[in-house]
Write a protein that holds these residues in place. Structure first.
Motif, short mmCIF file in Angstrom:
data_model
loop_
_atom_site.label_atom_id
_atom_site.label_comp_id
_atom_site.label_asym_id
_atom_site.label_seq_id
_atom_site.Cartn_x
_atom_site.Cartn_y
_atom_site.Cartn_z
N HIS A 37 1.45 72.94 20.74
CA HIS A 37 2.39 72.14 21.54
C HIS A 37 2.56 72.76 22.93
N VAL A 38 2.78 74.07 22.97
CA VAL A 38 2.99 74.77 24.24
C VAL A 38 1.78 74.62 25.15
N CYS A 39 0.59 74.90 24.62
CA CYS A 39 -0.60 74.91 25.47
C CYS A 39 -1.10 73.51 25.79
N LEU A 44 -1.28 69.48 30.29
CA LEU A 44 -0.82 68.24 30.92
C LEU A 44 -0.14 68.51 32.25
N GLN A 45 0.49 69.70 32.39
CA GLN A 45 1.18 70.07 33.62
C GLN A 45 0.27 70.78 34.62
N SER A 46 -1.02 70.87 34.28
CA SER A 46 -2.02 71.57 35.12
C SER A 46 -1.73 73.05 35.25
N ASP A 47 -0.97 73.61 34.31
CA ASP A 47 -0.62 75.03 34.38
C ASP A 47 -1.73 75.94 33.84
N ALA A 150 5.15 85.38 37.57
CA ALA A 150 4.65 84.03 37.29
C ALA A 150 5.21 82.98 38.23
N ALA A 151 4.43 81.94 38.40
CA ALA A 151 4.92 80.72 39.05
C ALA A 151 5.59 79.83 38.01
N VAL A 152 5.03 79.86 36.79
CA VAL A 152 5.52 79.03 35.69
C VAL A 152 5.45 79.85 34.41
N VAL A 176 14.50 75.19 34.78
CA VAL A 176 13.97 74.77 33.48
C VAL A 176 13.58 73.29 33.59
N THR A 177 12.29 73.02 33.47
CA THR A 177 11.81 71.64 33.62
C THR A 177 11.61 70.95 32.28
N HIS A 178 11.34 71.72 31.24
CA HIS A 178 11.14 71.16 29.90
C HIS A 178 11.82 72.08 28.89
N ALA A 179 12.46 71.49 27.89
CA ALA A 179 13.06 72.24 26.80
C ALA A 179 12.95 71.41 25.53
N PHE A 180 12.45 72.03 24.46
CA PHE A 180 12.34 71.28 23.21
C PHE A 180 12.44 72.23 22.03
#
Length: 210
Positions: A37-39, A44-47, A150-152, A176-180
């Protein structure tokens, strides 16, 4: 093309667990579903287009997941040489390309390289939850390192951590842009465990630091 989240999780199921886990280091296998899920989200976020650093890589689950999800440059750092040996074996088992580094994540033997000055680094990490005596706030130390390099970052925390993580990020100029939530099953492995299996509701956060 990067694999789907489900396909990625299936590939990660073949990775080996710690052979002799250390309770003081809170060595628990990151669940394949959580790592996938994380990766997958990072892709998807181009990270994953940046250099990816897995802080406290353990068995290499997140680092290997990042490689299988499409990252070209990944390093996993851990203080435990036995864990790093398992991580290297896991990477070889599925054909993942990861550089393994022995070191203390609170004093990482690297910094954001000049070639990555514009894009920065992406950190992925499943830090200790701080459940053991002497380990309180261990996850904060991992966040501090993530903030410094880190940037992200993507970090996995114990249930009930959202207020702390959001407050820390806000104090340090992060967002924080995403939290789940994510089920985090833990099998009985230490003497203090009383149940065969316990499932925690871990919390995962994506933070933009720049």
């Amino acid at each position: 093309m990067a694999p789907s989240r489900r396909t990625l999780a299936r590939e990660l199921e073949s990775l080996a667990d710690f052979s002799d886990p250390d309770p003081d280091l809170e060595q628990y296998l990151t669940p394949p579903e959580v790592a996938a899920h994380v990766c997958h989200l990072a892709g998807l976020q181009s990270d994953l287009e940046r250099l990816v650093i897995d802080l406290g890589t353990g068995t290499g689950m997140l680092a290997v997941a990042a490689s299988l999800a499409g990252a070209d440059r990944i390093a996993g750092i851990d203080v435990d040489p036995d864990a790093l040996a398992t991580a290297a074996e896991n990477a070889a088992r599925v054909g993942a390309d990861v550089d393994w580094v022995r070191g203390d994540v609170t004093r990482p033997p690297f910094c954001s390289p000049e070639s990555d000055a514009d894009d920065g680094l992406t950190v992925v990490s499943n830090p200790p939850f701080g459940a053991q005596h002497g380990n309180r706030h261990a996850d904060r130390e991992f966040l501090e390192t993530a903030r410094s390099i880190a940037a992200v970052s993507y970090t996995i925390h114990n249930e009930g951590s959202q207020e702390f993580v959001e407050s820390y990020a806000d104090d340090e100029g992060g967002t924080v842009t995403h939290a789940f939530r994510a089920p985090f099953p833990i099998e009985r492995r230490f003497e203090f465990h009383t149940a065969a299996t316990e499932t925690l509701e871990a919390e995962v956060f994506r933070i933009e630091w720049r």
